[in-house]
Design an enzyme around this catalytic site. Structure first.
Site, PDB file in Angstrom:
ATOM      1  NE  ARG A   1       4.267   9.631 -43.721  1.00 31.19           N
ATOM      2  CZ  ARG A   1       4.639  10.911 -43.595  1.00 31.19           C
ATOM      3  NH1 ARG A   1       5.003  11.401 -42.419  1.00 31.19           N
ATOM      4  NH2 ARG A   1       4.642  11.703 -44.648  1.00 31.19           N
TER       5      ARG A   1
ATOM      6  CD  GLU B   1      -0.849  10.225 -38.090  1.00 29.34           C
ATOM      7  OE1 GLU B   1       0.266   9.718 -37.941  1.00 29.34           O
ATOM      8  OE2 GLU B   1      -1.079  11.219 -38.781  1.00 29.34           O
TER       9      GLU B   1
ATOM     10  CG  HIS C   1       1.480  13.749 -38.470  1.00 29.71           C
ATOM     11  ND1 HIS C   1       1.224  12.701 -39.300  1.00 29.71           N
ATOM     12  CD2 HIS C   1       2.610  14.327 -38.953  1.00 29.71           C
ATOM     13  CE1 HIS C   1       2.142  12.638 -40.257  1.00 29.71           C
ATOM     14  NE2 HIS C   1       3.003  13.636 -40.070  1.00 29.71           N
TER      15      HIS C   1
HETATM   16  C1  GLV Z   1       4.658  15.175 -42.830  1.00 32.78           C
HETATM   17  O1  GLV Z   1       4.524  14.168 -42.194  1.00 32.78           O
HETATM   18  C2  GLV Z   1       5.317  15.230 -44.097  1.00 32.78           C
HETATM   19  O2  GLV Z   1       5.650  14.189 -44.671  1.00 32.78           O
HETATM   20  O3  GLV Z   1       5.516  16.356 -44.585  1.00 32.78           O
END
Ligand code: GLV
Length: 329
Positions: free
Chosen positions: A243, A272, A290
């Site tokens: 994250r 983000e 991501h």
């Molecule tokens: C993506 O970042 C998730 O947590 O699935």
């Protein structure tokens, strides 16, 4: 009465089909803002809302919500105040397991991509600057023999360790940084004798590649700040597939600019989809939007699990992948 599902962003099949087999489905045409989502959750028109990471499900929203549950289309759930959901009798589900290998692939891709300067190399070719083989063109680093430090030792960290060992890396880990917890040989399983636990400080100082695999919470927010970056090797590379807010991104930009560390491979960002000023201009970075779990089969499995969670909650059952438990369930 038929169950009713609110889907904030269309998800792949078989997700929508499973939901429509179980009830009425409303898919929003575009991602809702906070106020619009709060109003929909408070309307009493829906049993379960199927959310994305960008949907902020905080305590005030949950206080006004008339819902049975929230089913997050992700394994992480830092967008949801789970304690508040529990207090209001709202179940939360997530999608663990199915994205482990895909996300570890992206961590490995970022390790290799930063080590071998793939973005710079690609740009050079496209710009017509590849003039033939040269002995010193775009020299990178070896990953074999390099030390990979894993911050965290959950599913995705382990899958990354498996790959890194295959590439001849030396793998160290700190299971719950910045704190500690002993990991027994039994818990290490297949990794016993192949990876080594060290304290967080030592991990920071010894890693050639420091890869983050922790959930975002109060303990891990800005886990990697200016002080940690200072303690890393000058040749070290930071990898983040976890994250964004685990890293102080402004401090990272400074550290990269001033060569405090050598590079960064990032699939996630602090705010983000915005990037910290200056990050995009740095050549010693590989930046991805991501996409850790972004394969066709994985997104389809995530859709299936999130729909199964939603249907179970709507029917008054415990979801297959619960994040919280309510008294009496
Ligand atoms: C993506 O970042 C998730 O947590 O699935």
């Amino acid at each position: 009465m038929a169950h009713s599902f609110l889907v904030t962003t269309a998800i792949p099949e078989p997700g929508l089909q499973l939901l429509s087999d179980a009830g009425r489905v409303t898919v929003l045409p575009e991602p809702p803002g906070y106020e619009a989502l709060a109003a929909l959750c408070a309307s009493g028109d829906f049993d379960v809302v199927l959310t994305q990471l960008r949907d902020v499900i905080d305590a005030p929203l949950l206080a006004g919500a008339r819902l049975r549950g929230v089913s997050n289309f992700a394994v992480g759930y830092n967008n949801i105040d789970v304690d508040a959901a529990t207090r209001h009798g709202i179940l939360v589900g997530n999608t663990p397991g199915v994205l482990t290998d895909a996300t570890a692939d992206i961590a490995m891709l970022l390790i290799l991509g930063t080590a071998r300067r793939v973005v710079e190399a690609d740009r050079l070719v496209r710009e017509g600057k590849f003039l033939g083989w040269e002995p010193e063109l775009l020299l990178g680093r070896d990953v074999s023999g390099a030390v990979l430090g894993l911050a965290g030792f959950g599913r995705i960290a382990r899958a990354t360790a498996r790959r890194a060992l295959g590439f001849g890396m030396e793998v160290l880990f700190a299971p719950r940084p910045p704190g500690d917890r002993p990991v027994s040989a039994e818990e290490l399983g297949e990794f016993a004798g192949r990876v080594r636990q060290v304290p967080w400080d030592e991990l920071v100082e010894r890693s050639d590649f420091l890869s983050l695999h922790v959930p975002l919470n109060d303990q891990t927010r800005h886990l990697v700040d200016a002080a940690v970056l200072e303690r890393m090797k000058p040749g070290a590379i930071l990898i983040n597939t976890a994250r964004g807010p685990v890293v102080d991104e402004a401090a990272l930009v400074d550290a990269l600019r001033n060569r405090v560390i050598a590079g960064a491979g990032l699939d996630v960002f602090e705010d983000e989809p915005k990037l910290a000023p200056g990050l995009a201009e740095l050549p010693n970075t590989v930046l991805l939007p991501h996409v850790g779990s972004a394969t066709v089969p994985v997104r389809s499995e995530m859709a299936r699990l999130s729909a199964l969670n939603a249907v179970a909650i709507a029917e008054g059952r415990i979801p297959p992948h619960p994040v919280n438990h309510l008294a009496g369930t």
